[in-house]
Design an enzyme around this catalytic site. Structure first.
Site, PDB file in Angstrom:
ATOM      1  CD  GLU A 107     -30.139 -33.478  35.437  1.00 27.31           C
ATOM      2  OE1 GLU A 107     -29.625 -34.418  34.914  1.00 27.31           O
ATOM      3  OE2 GLU A 107     -29.883 -33.233  36.662  1.00 27.31           O
ATOM      4  CG  ASP A 108     -35.263 -35.287  33.566  1.00 24.61           C
ATOM      5  OD1 ASP A 108     -34.387 -35.148  33.217  1.00 24.61           O
ATOM      6  OD2 ASP A 108     -35.728 -36.310  34.620  1.00 24.61           O
TER       7      ASP A 108
END
Length: 738
Positions: free
Chosen positions: A90-91
């Site tokens: 996600e990051d």
């Protein structure tokens, strides 16, 4: 030499990492340490420039999640790796394919289940609900997704103090709505209790602090009491040669709060503030006999409450929980809950799902905790058949997280386990969809009952059917199982489709008879005329007979009147003008959406469900058709709103606090005497110049009970009034109600 901050942080990161390895040591296989180190290094690199809201390095979070997985849930290497990497996709630029290449398909599947969805969602849904759905769908493949998510959520809740207030409310409510019941269902009682306590800490901090303070104040008395209580039991068990541990522990803050709220009593009146747990070292084949022998020893010393015996050894809960609970009267006149279980049962109760598997592998019969497998299979079939929107799905799923069960039997003696509160109709759908859809009633223990009859433990149920019967909307209020709800919704959708077709046909015929054209513009105007959201809703109501087709004539008259008015003024009516005309006749637009960044100038309305007044802890909620509504954070609907629609929650600030009077309710309890009502009303009207809207009083056998509805300016104003009322002679208790 002075150490730099980065040096201190680097040492702390390594310390936390080594703690994970230490805790995991007993379960690590050759090569596991290498894989965990690789995952740790990837995560460290991915999050190197990121900080949490508290200012700490972000890497602390995945490390803490991995530690909870191994230390508090008892998971293994795959879960540690997944926990360390759960935010990486996600990051950062790292893709799921990279994870699969480095760590294999299992880890990739788990991380995919933990990665949030981004994008646009259908009307009536929300990002949270969609993310919940995605995560829960992986329950079909791997329960570890949920367990790691619980560890993630526990760490988020433990570090919630650094978040802004509205985020705290949203995250805490989501936790209470879904994660605490999930932890309970998977048998993780320690985690469930901590999540509930943290929810209370952030949504009602004054109550939380008050209960914690009172628990701490009574600690030394409690410890002395427990020592005295267990002494004779310890002596007797030692004499009989048992190997055991006895623990005394206070009830969780949230469960005490819940009792106070449900029973309307103060802290001092919660009778079983603590529980004693007796844990035996016992062989599998002697477990049951040993537990009952200990029960008989406890009840030799203390008198049991016959209504409070719970035997989850003969019939374990469906999450695998086994224990014997009884509540006994101590020598000092206090009720104490005593839990009796073996080391194996205790580990399953504390560690839940992971321990359940550990013992299941040892037990070749596969009997141990098989209820949990049944539940997961049941959830799987529900997940696969669900085609509603995500919020509907969430409601159905939560229906599967019931705390208690009832055990009922078919006429042939087959056992069926249903959630607490299940009805004859739930039972019918449990047997077969066709049986449920045609159910007209049941015979419970040979006695005729209606479809909404609630079943009790040990009932024998025979379903009565008729080919003329079919499900109706109100059936949804008569069932609690998600299976029954899903099947009823399917049948209703089917019926709705045919009603829409019937309605459309009727409208076409009616318009033809009135020499009006049937086209999308006319249908849109009809929809607006009847104030409905969609054309299908209009057709459905006509098809069902809710809208009488003869009233379409008044629509024609209205349209003609508008046309002749347009001829006189010379203005041509367009579609939007027509809709505005209807709305000016029918009242304000029900679909108006009020959203504003500047909270000082935004219009709002106060929610009827909790009647907030200035001074209450509140939040704003952007509704679909009534602008911004202000709710109290303790509102009965707050949990559902904050957890499923957190994106529509905004910080709320009061405007013009003093000029407005707000409706509040007070409940007064006291001993009856002549002139009491007069004194109470005098305090309200004379002292504080408060307008009273209504007062109802009931007096029975010398006990006076009254409810008063009145207008006040703020919580301060209300507190002042409550204080003065409590000083009236004969008044025992004054409480606010919604």
């Amino acid at each position: 030499m002075i150490q730099t901050d980065t040096e201190v942080e680097r040492k702390e990161i390594l310390k936390r990492y080594r703690k994970i390895l230490r805790q995991a040591k007993p379960i690590l296989k050759p090569g596991d340490t290498k894989l965990i180190k690789k995952a740790f290094n990837i995560s460290l690199e991915a999050h190197k420039d990121m900080r949490r809201k508290s200012g700490e390095p972000y890497i602390y979070h995945p490390l803490e999640v991995a530690l909870v997985c191994v230390e508090e849930i008892g998971l293994g290497t795959t879960s540690i790796i997944s926990a360390l990497l759960h935010d990486v996709v996600e990051d950062t630029d790292m893709e799921l394919e990279d994870i699969e290449r480095e760590f294999g398909h299992k880890v990739m599947t788990i991380i995919d289940g933990l990665t949030k969805i981004s994008g646009v969602f259908e009307y009536g849904s929300s990002q949270q609900a969609e993310n919940f759905r995605k995560m829960l769908l992986t329950l079909s493949d791997d329960v570890r997704v949920i367990l790691i998510k619980l560890a993630d959520r526990l760490n988020n809740m433990r570090t919630l103090s650094s978040m802004p207030r509205h985020k705290q409310l949203k995250i805490a409510s989501e936790t209470m709505y879904l994660y605490a019941p999930l932890a309970h269902r998977l048998g993780l009682y320690a985690i469930k209790s901590e999540l509930e306590d943290l929810y209370l800490k952030y949504t009602d901090s004054s109550t939380y602090k008050d209960i914690v303070k009172k628990i701490n104040e009574s600690r030394s008395y409690r410890n002395k009491f427990i020592r005295q209580f267990i002494q004779p039991i310890e002596e007797e068990l030692t004499k009989l040669g048992f190997h055991f541990t006895i623990k005394g522990r206070p009830k969780s803050v949230y469960s005490i709060f819940n009792k106070m709220k449900k029973q309307g009593i103060p802290f001092e009146e919660v009778y079983d503030l603590f529980a004693i747990r007796i844990i035996l070292d016992s062989d599998l084949e002697n477990e049951k006999a040993d537990c009952w022998q200990v029960y008989s020893i406890v009840t030799d010393f203390y008198r049991p409450n016959p209504d409070r015996l719970r035997d989850w050894i003969s019939t374990p809960r469906s999450n695998g929980y086994e224990s014997l609970h009884t509540t006994v009267m101590s020598n000092t006149g206090q009720w104490v809950e005593v839990q009796i279980r073996t080391t194996r049962m205790d580990e399953i109760a504390e560690r839940g799902y992971a321990a359940h598997w550990k013992y299941k592998e040892k037990d070749s019969s596969g009997k141990t905790g098989s209820g949990l497998d049944d539940w997961i299979n049941q959830v799987r079939s529900m997940l696969e058949s669900n085609d509603g929107n995500a919020i509907e799905f969430m409601e159905d799923f939560r229906g599967n997280l019931f705390h208690d069960e009832v055990f009922v039997f078919t006429p042939k003696g087959d056992l069926k386990v249903l959630p607490h509160g299940a009805t004859a109709l739930d039972f019918a759908f449990e047997i077969h969809t066709e049986v449920g859809a045609k159910c007209i009633g049941a015979k419970v223990n040979q006695k005729l009952v209606s479809i909404n009859h609630k079943l009790k433990n040990g009932d024998q149920v025979e379903i009565l059917t008729s080919n003329k019967q079919k499900p109706t909307e109100d059936w949804l209020n008569n069932v609690v199982t998600s299976r029954a709800k899903a099947k009823i919704k399917d049948a209703l959708r089917e019926e709705k489709r045919s009603s829409i077709l019937d309605g459309k046909e009727i409208v076409q015929r009616k318009l033809k008879a009135m020499k009006m054209e049937f086209n999308s513009e006319i249908v849109e105007q009809l929809r607006a005329f009847y104030e409905l959201k969609t054309a299908n809703e209009f057709y459905y109501r006509v098809g069902k007979g809710i809208i009488d087709p003869t009233t379409i004539k008044s629509f024609k008259d209205f349209k003609e009147a508008q046309a002749s008015k347009a001829k006189v003024t010379g203005k041509v009516k367009d579609e939007s003008t027509f809709t505005k005309e209807i709305k000016s006749l029918k009242g304000p637009d029900h679909d108006q959406l009020l959203i504003g960044e500047d909270m000082d100038v935004v219009d709002y309305i106060l929610a009827k469900c909790c009647n907030p007044i200035p001074g209450d802890d509140v939040f704003g909620f952007v509704t679909v058709n009534e602008g911004i509504k202000i709710h109290r954070t303790s509102c009965p609907n707050a949990l559902e709103l904050l957890s499923n629609h957190g994106n529509r929650v905004i910080k709320a600030r009061w405007t013009s606090q003093k000029e407005i009077a707000f409706l509040a309710g007070l409940r007064i309890l006291g001993t009856d005497r002549v002139g009491l009502i007069n004194d109470v009303t005098k305090v309200i009207s004379n002292e504080l110049k408060v307008n009273m809207r209504s007062i109802t009083v009931d007096s029975d056998a010398g006990i006076f009970e009254g409810t008063i509805k009145l207008y006040v300016h703020s919580t301060e104003h209300l507190d002042h009034l409550i204080k003065n009322l409590q000083e009236v002679d004969g008044v025992i208790k004054v409480t606010r109600f919604d």
